[in-house]
Write an enzyme that holds these catalytic residues in place. Sequence first.
Site, mmCIF file in Angstrom:
data_model
loop_
_atom_site.group_PDB
_atom_site.id
_atom_site.type_symbol
_atom_site.label_atom_id
_atom_site.label_comp_id
_atom_site.label_asym_id
_atom_site.label_seq_id
_atom_site.Cartn_x
_atom_site.Cartn_y
_atom_site.Cartn_z
ATOM 1 N N HIS A 1 0.849 -1.159 0.088
ATOM 2 C CA HIS A 1 -0.137 -0.164 0.069
ATOM 3 C C HIS A 1 0.844 1.242 -0.048
ATOM 4 O O HIS A 1 1.903 1.270 0.663
ATOM 5 C CB HIS A 1 -0.743 -0.017 1.381
ATOM 6 C CG HIS A 1 -2.014 0.982 1.358
ATOM 7 N ND1 HIS A 1 -1.730 2.310 1.606
ATOM 8 C CD2 HIS A 1 -3.168 0.887 1.343
ATOM 9 C CE1 HIS A 1 -2.875 2.845 1.537
ATOM 10 N NE2 HIS A 1 -3.898 2.204 1.317
ATOM 11 N N CYS B 1 -4.704 2.506 -3.640
ATOM 12 C CA CYS B 1 -3.488 3.004 -2.983
ATOM 13 C C CYS B 1 -2.382 2.093 -3.153
ATOM 14 O O CYS B 1 -1.570 2.033 -2.351
ATOM 15 C CB CYS B 1 -3.898 3.208 -1.562
ATOM 16 S SG CYS B 1 -5.040 4.667 -1.323
ATOM 17 N N LYS C 1 -10.736 -0.421 9.486
ATOM 18 C CA LYS C 1 -10.947 -1.748 8.592
ATOM 19 C C LYS C 1 -11.514 -2.719 9.495
ATOM 20 O O LYS C 1 -11.419 -4.103 9.028
ATOM 21 C CB LYS C 1 -9.500 -2.036 7.779
ATOM 22 C CG LYS C 1 -9.334 -1.312 6.804
ATOM 23 C CD LYS C 1 -7.929 -1.831 6.067
ATOM 24 C CE LYS C 1 -7.549 -1.018 4.820
ATOM 25 N NZ LYS C 1 -8.390 -1.396 3.667
ATOM 26 N N ASP D 1 2.931 -3.930 8.157
ATOM 27 C CA ASP D 1 1.837 -3.394 7.804
ATOM 28 C C ASP D 1 0.880 -4.331 8.233
ATOM 29 O O ASP D 1 0.357 -5.130 7.284
ATOM 30 C CB ASP D 1 1.886 -2.607 6.794
ATOM 31 C CG ASP D 1 0.229 -2.041 6.092
ATOM 32 O OD1 ASP D 1 -0.523 -1.962 7.179
ATOM 33 O OD2 ASP D 1 0.266 -1.463 5.181
ATOM 34 N N GLN E 1 -4.491 -4.966 7.001
ATOM 35 C CA GLN E 1 -5.493 -5.939 6.315
ATOM 36 C C GLN E 1 -5.504 -7.213 7.006
ATOM 37 O O GLN E 1 -6.063 -7.994 6.743
ATOM 38 C CB GLN E 1 -4.882 -5.953 4.941
ATOM 39 C CG GLN E 1 -5.893 -6.413 3.888
ATOM 40 C CD GLN E 1 -6.992 -5.446 3.762
ATOM 41 O OE1 GLN E 1 -6.839 -4.193 3.614
ATOM 42 N NE2 GLN E 1 -8.337 -5.784 3.958
#
Lengths: 293, 89
Positions: free
Chosen positions: A3, A253, A106, A80, A83
């Site tokens: 991302h 993104c 999210k 990260d 997600q």
Amino acid sequence: MEHHSNIVPWEIISKINGFTIKYAKVNDDGTLDYEDFESKFSSKTKLASLSHVSNVSGVINDVKRIAKVAHENGALMFVDGAQSVPHMRVDVRDLDVDFLAFSGHKMLGPTGIGALYGKKALLEKMEPFQGGGEMIKEVSFNQKTEQCGIGWNDPPWKFEAGTPNICGGVALMEAIKYLENIGMSEVLKYEKMLTEYAVKRLQSCCTKLILYGTSDPSLKCGIIPFGIVGLSSHDIALFLDNYGIMIRSGFHCAQPLHQVFKLQSSARASFYIYNTREEIDRFVEILKEIERV
Amino acid sequence: MSTVEDYVARIEGTCGAEKDLIVIFKYDKKDEAIARILKKAQLKNSLAGIIFELAFHDVSFRVYKSGKAIFRGIKNREQLNEILVGLLL
């Protein structure tokens, strides 16, 4: 496969601090090229940064493997988790990652709030990046020198200058409690069931539809990137919008990954705990209509 | 006297390499806007009264019954505004 949020900040800070960024390759199916990633390490490597799950393809990365290689090379590991944390049980100790970030929006929480996990010993060594209230233990004024002496607060407060986003924090905590009550393993299991069902239905019912990346549900979370021959992703999204079905269209993104896939953009269907098989059936039926356009 | 702003809620650039522009009509004006567009533009194709594929002054675009339209190959927002003036007013 990153991302932009795991590209742009590093690019900005590399210009300030003068370090070099090396990017790892992805395979044609959107999975990480682990050998290439591992070949990038050297004694100069300070930090490896990787998404746990791709927000475009849903591919789950073996961050534990990369963390091990990073540590063997004397580097730190940042993940990260935007997600992954909302969709599965993530154990930072088992993964042995040094830092992991995730976002509230999210995972049924509000926008504008997220969290950064860091190993305590590392956080204690780090300097604050913002100044203000709450992040100090004391600020004393020396009458003789007419200078202020400052003592930092302990982590995490050392990094939380100013009045925090209290409402966001309370709401995110409630979202986390809600998800934990369901059980993160159950969340992942349900999403995988939906993904597997959707992929099967799409592959069997839609003739002009192209699925991007791997379609193997065992390798991914509930994200299906796709296109329809002759239509832009935005047309697909606008068409579905007429039927109350919301998908995302564009780069998501993650423009570099679209360059790898040689795509102008992509449509992305994503599932969560509130979605059902019946909704997937409806989604597939509408896609069949779109194919007739 | 009517203006484009009477019908258009906002205009968004698409995210992606295509650089198309999406026009979102005001909810209470969308049916009137679509009716005006259908009168002035050349209808190339339609699907179940939901999607209208149209052309106007060599620009092709699609209008959706939900009140959105996607314009392709537009140079800039000024050009789009001129097209919207021609279609809506």
